[in-house]
Design a protein around this motif. Structure first.
Motif, PDB file in Angstrom:
ATOM      1  N   SER A 128       0.876  -1.281   0.086  1.00  0.00           N
ATOM      2  CA  SER A 128       0.115   0.048   0.046  1.00  0.00           C
ATOM      3  C   SER A 128       0.819   1.442   0.145  1.00  0.00           C
ATOM      4  O   SER A 128       0.433   2.367  -0.321  1.00  0.00           O
ATOM      5  CB  SER A 128      -0.809   0.040   1.247  1.00  0.00           C
ATOM      6  N   ARG A 129       2.028   1.207   0.876  1.00  0.00           N
ATOM      7  CA  ARG A 129       2.871   2.360   0.759  1.00  0.00           C
ATOM      8  C   ARG A 129       4.477   1.933   0.807  1.00  0.00           C
ATOM      9  O   ARG A 129       4.794   1.233   1.769  1.00  0.00           O
ATOM     10  CB  ARG A 129       2.477   3.438   1.866  1.00  0.00           C
ATOM     11  N   GLN A 133       7.825   6.813   0.430  1.00  0.00           N
ATOM     12  CA  GLN A 133       6.313   7.299  -0.672  1.00  0.00           C
ATOM     13  C   GLN A 133       5.820   8.323   0.234  1.00  0.00           C
ATOM     14  O   GLN A 133       5.251   8.323   1.216  1.00  0.00           O
ATOM     15  CB  GLN A 133       5.646   6.153  -0.936  1.00  0.00           C
ATOM     16  N   SER A 134       5.442   9.430  -0.579  1.00  0.00           N
ATOM     17  CA  SER A 134       4.670  10.295  -0.075  1.00  0.00           C
ATOM     18  C   SER A 134       3.072   9.950   0.388  1.00  0.00           C
ATOM     19  O   SER A 134       2.630   9.036  -0.399  1.00  0.00           O
ATOM     20  CB  SER A 134       4.212  11.592  -1.166  1.00  0.00           C
ATOM     21  N   TYR A 135       2.380  10.455   1.129  1.00  0.00           N
ATOM     22  CA  TYR A 135       0.988  10.221   1.770  1.00  0.00           C
ATOM     23  C   TYR A 135       0.221  10.121   0.506  1.00  0.00           C
ATOM     24  O   TYR A 135      -1.008   9.597   0.457  1.00  0.00           O
ATOM     25  CB  TYR A 135       0.596  10.867   3.037  1.00  0.00           C
ATOM     26  N   SER A 138       0.375   7.437  -2.050  1.00  0.00           N
ATOM     27  CA  SER A 138       0.009   6.256  -1.598  1.00  0.00           C
ATOM     28  C   SER A 138      -1.444   6.126  -1.448  1.00  0.00           C
ATOM     29  O   SER A 138      -1.983   5.017  -1.206  1.00  0.00           O
ATOM     30  CB  SER A 138       0.675   6.375  -0.093  1.00  0.00           C
ATOM     31  N   ILE A 139      -2.146   6.862  -1.707  1.00  0.00           N
ATOM     32  CA  ILE A 139      -3.810   6.935  -1.938  1.00  0.00           C
ATOM     33  C   ILE A 139      -4.169   5.892  -2.886  1.00  0.00           C
ATOM     34  O   ILE A 139      -4.776   4.951  -2.742  1.00  0.00           O
ATOM     35  CB  ILE A 139      -4.365   8.224  -1.926  1.00  0.00           C
ATOM     36  N   THR A 142      -2.675   2.431  -1.910  1.00  0.00           N
ATOM     37  CA  THR A 142      -3.522   1.521  -1.076  1.00  0.00           C
ATOM     38  C   THR A 142      -5.017   1.028  -1.682  1.00  0.00           C
ATOM     39  O   THR A 142      -5.402   0.201  -1.494  1.00  0.00           O
ATOM     40  CB  THR A 142      -3.762   2.729  -0.005  1.00  0.00           C
ATOM     41  N   GLY A 167       2.193  -0.826   7.282  1.00  0.00           N
ATOM     42  CA  GLY A 167       1.047  -0.167   6.517  1.00  0.00           C
ATOM     43  C   GLY A 167       0.417  -1.419   5.541  1.00  0.00           C
ATOM     44  O   GLY A 167      -0.806  -1.117   5.046  1.00  0.00           O
ATOM     45  N   SER A 202       0.676   4.954  15.647  1.00  0.00           N
ATOM     46  CA  SER A 202       1.139   4.817  14.207  1.00  0.00           C
ATOM     47  C   SER A 202      -0.051   5.407  13.354  1.00  0.00           C
ATOM     48  O   SER A 202      -1.259   5.424  13.928  1.00  0.00           O
ATOM     49  CB  SER A 202       1.596   3.438  13.900  1.00  0.00           C
ATOM     50  N   LEU A 203       0.159   5.777  12.065  1.00  0.00           N
ATOM     51  CA  LEU A 203      -1.029   6.114  11.434  1.00  0.00           C
ATOM     52  C   LEU A 203      -2.059   4.950  11.111  1.00  0.00           C
ATOM     53  O   LEU A 203      -3.306   5.052  11.149  1.00  0.00           O
ATOM     54  CB  LEU A 203      -0.608   6.714  10.094  1.00  0.00           C
ATOM     55  N   THR A 204      -1.282   3.943  10.947  1.00  0.00           N
ATOM     56  CA  THR A 204      -2.044   2.640  10.775  1.00  0.00           C
ATOM     57  C   THR A 204      -3.001   2.285  11.982  1.00  0.00           C
ATOM     58  O   THR A 204      -3.837   1.986  11.855  1.00  0.00           O
ATOM     59  CB  THR A 204      -1.165   1.504  10.376  1.00  0.00           C
TER      60      THR A 204
END
Length: 237
Positions: A128-129, A133-135, A138-139, A142, A167, A202-204
């Motif tokens: 997914s990322r 890699q930039s967020y 990554s959209i 993902t 991720g 974490s973001l996840t």
């Protein structure tokens, strides 16, 4: 002709609204069961007790680096050391790894070989990322990974997804939750936050906190900040 088109448009709008209402109701029911596990009916509890002796089909998500190290230590506690004389509570165990992850599979084989386990079931999914890699970019990756995971989860239908934060686990967990909403599977999500996360998730972790059936942290600060979480000091023995 105009009346027919208007009638068809009305039926389509009503159908969309009805479907949306059903999805919202189903989502509320599932989230209520996740956030209030004690609210399950007695019939559901009896069914769980009846099936408690059956092996649990488990998906284990392997990330990279420290995530894989932590997860392999946890997996070691799921697999009996003597498969001939021990009951397999988690069986089969299916390992999911990103397509570009070149080290996790090697480490998995090495780790299982020490416990006399060979030929694990491994499924590959798009990452997914990537690291660095930039967020924003990554959209798209993902979404592509989620699309692939939807079909894999529909086929596998695991009872348990076990992840510790890479991720890679995000589309897997979302896919499992999606099919649970539709009643296709009864997948439960256990998320273990990384040990290095002391004050922030974490973001996840932040994304999966609302839908995880069991959310585990390792530090009191996070336990107090996120009331649905459970603190476990460490899984590494």
């Amino acid at each position: 002709m105009a009346d027919l088109l208007a009638s068809q448009a009305f039926v389509a709008i009503v159908s969309i609204i009805a479907i949306a209402i059903i999805v919202v109701i189903r989502c509320c029911i599932v989230l209520r069961a996740i956030h209030n596990p004690d609210s399950q009916t007695r019939r559901a509890q009896e069914r769980q007790h009846k099936d408690s002796h059956k092996p649990i089909k488990t998906v284990v998500v392997l990330g990279s680096g420290g995530h894989t190290t932590e997860m392999l230590h946890m997996v070691q506690q799921l697999i009996p050391s003597d498969t001939r004389n021990s009951t397999k509570h988690y069986d089969p165990i299916i390992y999911m790894i990103a397509e570009t992850d070149t080290t996790s599979e090697q480490r998995l084989h090495l780790h299982l070989r020490k416990s006399n386990h060979t030929n694990p079931t491994i499924l590959r999914i798009p990452r997914s990322r990537e690291v660095g890699q930039s967020y924003a970019s990554s959209i798209a990756t993902t979404c592509w990974s989620l699309w692939k995971c939807l079909w894999i989860m529909a086929s596998v239908r695991p009872q348990l997804i076990l992840s510790n934060g890479p991720g890679t686990c995000l589309p897997i967990c979302l896919a499992g939750f999606f099919w649970r909403l539709l009643g296709v599977s009864n997948t439960r999500i256990v998320f273990i936050e990384s040990y290095c996360r002391v004050q922030t998730l974490s973001l996840t972790g932040r994304l999966l906190y609302p839908i995880a059936d069991l959310f585990i942290v390792h530090w009191d600060f996070l336990r107090q900040k996120y009331p649905r979480s459970h603190r476990v000091s460490t899984f590494v023995l």
